[in-house]
Design a protein around this motif. Structure first.
Motif, PDB file in Angstrom:
ATOM      1  N   UNK A  93       0.859  -1.179   0.000  1.00 51.50           N
ATOM      2  CA  UNK A  93       0.000   0.000   0.000  1.00 51.50           C
ATOM      3  C   UNK A  93       0.892   1.223   0.000  1.00 51.50           C
ATOM      4  N   UNK A  94       0.644   2.135  -0.924  1.00 45.60           N
ATOM      5  CA  UNK A  94       1.346   3.413  -0.962  1.00 45.60           C
ATOM      6  C   UNK A  94       0.376   4.493  -0.530  1.00 45.60           C
ATOM      7  N   UNK A  95       0.846   5.400   0.332  1.00 46.44           N
ATOM      8  CA  UNK A  95      -0.009   6.512   0.760  1.00 46.44           C
ATOM      9  C   UNK A  95      -0.336   7.401  -0.433  1.00 46.44           C
ATOM     10  N   UNK A  96      -1.570   7.884  -0.462  1.00 50.14           N
ATOM     11  CA  UNK A  96      -1.994   8.848  -1.475  1.00 50.14           C
ATOM     12  C   UNK A  96      -2.720   9.969  -0.751  1.00 50.14           C
ATOM     13  N   UNK A  97      -3.057  11.030  -1.462  1.00 48.83           N
ATOM     14  CA  UNK A  97      -3.756  12.148  -0.830  1.00 48.83           C
ATOM     15  C   UNK A  97      -5.085  11.707  -0.229  1.00 48.83           C
ATOM     16  N   UNK A  98      -5.777  10.818  -0.915  1.00 50.81           N
ATOM     17  CA  UNK A  98      -7.109  10.409  -0.481  1.00 50.81           C
ATOM     18  C   UNK A  98      -7.116   9.158   0.396  1.00 50.81           C
ATOM     19  N   UNK A  99      -5.998   8.455   0.477  1.00 48.51           N
ATOM     20  CA  UNK A  99      -5.956   7.218   1.255  1.00 48.51           C
ATOM     21  C   UNK A  99      -4.710   6.423   0.928  1.00 48.51           C
ATOM     22  N   UNK A 100      -4.903   5.298   0.260  1.00 49.30           N
ATOM     23  CA  UNK A 100      -3.788   4.438  -0.132  1.00 49.30           C
ATOM     24  C   UNK A 100      -4.037   3.888  -1.531  1.00 49.30           C
ATOM     25  N   UNK A 101      -2.969   3.463  -2.157  1.00 49.60           N
ATOM     26  CA  UNK A 101      -3.054   2.750  -3.426  1.00 49.60           C
ATOM     27  C   UNK A 101      -2.606   1.316  -3.154  1.00 49.60           C
ATOM     28  N   UNK A 102      -3.504   0.371  -3.385  1.00 52.35           N
ATOM     29  CA  UNK A 102      -3.157  -1.042  -3.298  1.00 52.35           C
ATOM     30  C   UNK A 102      -2.450  -1.397  -4.588  1.00 52.35           C
ATOM     31  N   UNK A 103      -1.212  -1.924  -4.473  1.00 45.48           N
ATOM     32  CA  UNK A 103      -0.497  -2.301  -5.684  1.00 45.48           C
ATOM     33  C   UNK A 103       0.014  -3.730  -5.590  1.00 45.48           C
ATOM     34  N   UNK A 104       0.016  -4.373  -6.735  1.00 52.25           N
ATOM     35  CA  UNK A 104       0.506  -5.733  -6.874  1.00 52.25           C
ATOM     36  C   UNK A 104       1.627  -5.678  -7.904  1.00 52.25           C
ATOM     37  N   UNK A 105       2.844  -6.064  -7.493  1.00 50.11           N
ATOM     38  CA  UNK A 105       4.012  -6.043  -8.371  1.00 50.11           C
ATOM     39  C   UNK A 105       4.582  -7.446  -8.492  1.00 50.11           C
ATOM     40  N   UNK A 106       4.851  -7.845  -9.734  1.00 49.78           N
ATOM     41  CA  UNK A 106       5.565  -9.100  -9.971  1.00 49.78           C
ATOM     42  C   UNK A 106       5.982  -9.122 -11.428  1.00 49.78           C
ATOM     43  N   UNK A 107       7.102  -9.749 -11.691  1.00 51.01           N
ATOM     44  CA  UNK A 107       7.677  -9.781 -13.029  1.00 51.01           C
ATOM     45  C   UNK A 107       7.868  -8.326 -13.450  1.00 51.01           C
ATOM     46  N   UNK A 108       7.305  -7.871 -14.532  1.00 53.73           N
ATOM     47  CA  UNK A 108       7.425  -6.457 -14.935  1.00 53.73           C
ATOM     48  C   UNK A 108       6.055  -5.788 -14.972  1.00 53.73           C
ATOM     49  N   UNK A 109       5.123  -6.303 -14.177  1.00 53.92           N
ATOM     50  CA  UNK A 109       3.751  -5.793 -14.183  1.00 53.92           C
ATOM     51  C   UNK A 109       3.378  -5.212 -12.827  1.00 53.92           C
ATOM     52  N   UNK A 110       2.684  -4.097 -12.856  1.00 63.03           N
ATOM     53  CA  UNK A 110       2.070  -3.513 -11.657  1.00 63.03           C
ATOM     54  C   UNK A 110       0.577  -3.345 -11.939  1.00 63.03           C
ATOM     55  N   UNK A 111      -0.237  -3.839 -11.031  1.00 62.07           N
ATOM     56  CA  UNK A 111      -1.683  -3.606 -11.050  1.00 62.07           C
ATOM     57  C   UNK A 111      -2.009  -2.828  -9.796  1.00 62.07           C
ATOM     58  N   UNK A 112      -2.806  -1.764  -9.927  1.00 67.49           N
ATOM     59  CA  UNK A 112      -3.053  -0.895  -8.784  1.00 67.49           C
ATOM     60  C   UNK A 112      -4.494  -0.394  -8.770  1.00 67.49           C
ATOM     61  N   UNK A 113      -4.969  -0.089  -7.563  1.00 68.64           N
ATOM     62  CA  UNK A 113      -6.305   0.461  -7.389  1.00 68.64           C
ATOM     63  C   UNK A 113      -6.311   1.360  -6.145  1.00 68.64           C
ATOM     64  N   UNK A 114      -7.069   2.449  -6.202  1.00 67.03           N
ATOM     65  CA  UNK A 114      -7.167   3.370  -5.074  1.00 67.03           C
ATOM     66  C   UNK A 114      -8.081   2.817  -3.999  1.00 67.03           C
ATOM     67  N   UNK A 115      -7.681   3.053  -2.732  1.00 65.03           N
ATOM     68  CA  UNK A 115      -8.479   2.667  -1.579  1.00 65.03           C
ATOM     69  C   UNK A 115      -8.602   3.893  -0.687  1.00 65.03           C
ATOM     70  N   UNK A 116      -9.841   4.266  -0.361  1.00 66.08           N
ATOM     71  CA  UNK A 116     -10.072   5.433   0.473  1.00 66.08           C
ATOM     72  C   UNK A 116     -11.063   5.098   1.579  1.00 66.08           C
ATOM     73  N   UNK A 117     -10.997   5.873   2.664  1.00 60.29           N
ATOM     74  CA  UNK A 117     -11.973   5.712   3.734  1.00 60.29           C
ATOM     75  C   UNK A 117     -13.314   6.239   3.242  1.00 60.29           C
ATOM     76  N   UNK A 118     -14.371   5.643   3.683  1.00 62.46           N
ATOM     77  CA  UNK A 118     -15.718   6.078   3.275  1.00 62.46           C
ATOM     78  C   UNK A 118     -16.267   7.052   4.273  1.00 62.46           C
TER      79      UNK A 118
END
Length: 175
Positions: A150-175
């Motif tokens: 999880x990387x901190x972002x202005x609105x919350x965190x970014x969930x990221x998945x890294x492996x090989x040469x690929x990153x998949x990411x999605x924003x996660x914020x408090x409701x």
């Protein structure tokens, strides 16, 4: 009689020494990632971290277009202490399992209400809370160890998945 005792004893000693040299390391050791959304709101993700070991990962070991347990061994967990938004989808506080559907240019994150499963085969469609699109990008250098962070972002965190040469990411914020 002495031969009957000595042989098994030697076998145990050699086996113990071999395991000690290997360090007891698992091929896909447990790992964890956390997100602090502030105000006591947290997310904990537990997973097993496989290694690439020179293998073709996406489109190879992990087929495109099929549900993947997102790691190894037991399915990956997602526990949130508060209601959150994952990619704009509301996820109530609680425990979930994460799966993904990798594709060359698009990933889908599956948030499943069923917990405690091994991970595959995937037969939990009726327990899905949501399917959320993830952003996919290419990494500059290959990543050997499958990583969820999880990387901190202005609105919350970014969930990221890294492996090989690929990153998949999605924003996660408090409701």
């Amino acid at each position: 009689m002495q031969k009957q005792i000595v042989l098994p004893t030697l076998l145990v000693l050699f086996t113990t020494a071999a395991f000690a040299q290997m360090g007891g390391a698992k091929a896909s050791p447990p790992a964890s990632a956390t997100c602090d959304l502030g105000g006591g709101k947290t997310i904990q993700t537990d997973y097993s971290s496989p290694r690439a070991k020179g293998r073709k990962i996406y489109g190879g070991l992990v087929p495109y277009g099929e549900v993947w347990r997102t790691g190894a061994n037991e399915a990956t967990t997602f526990v949130t202490s508060a209601d959150v938004q994952v990619g704009g989808t509301t996820v109530p506080a609680g425990s979930y399992t994460l799966f993904t559907v990798p594709a060359a240019g698009k990933w889908t994150l599956i948030i499943n209400k069923k917990t405690g499963e091994w991970g595959i085969p995937y037969k939990y469609e009726s327990d899905e809370l949501a399917r959320v699109d993830m952003n996919v990008s290419k990494l500059d250098a290959p990543v050997e160890n499958f990583t969820i962070a999880y990387d901190k972002s202005k609105a919350g965190c970014v969930l990221r998945i890294d492996w090989e040469t690929t990153r998949a990411a999605v924003n996660v914020t408090a409701k």
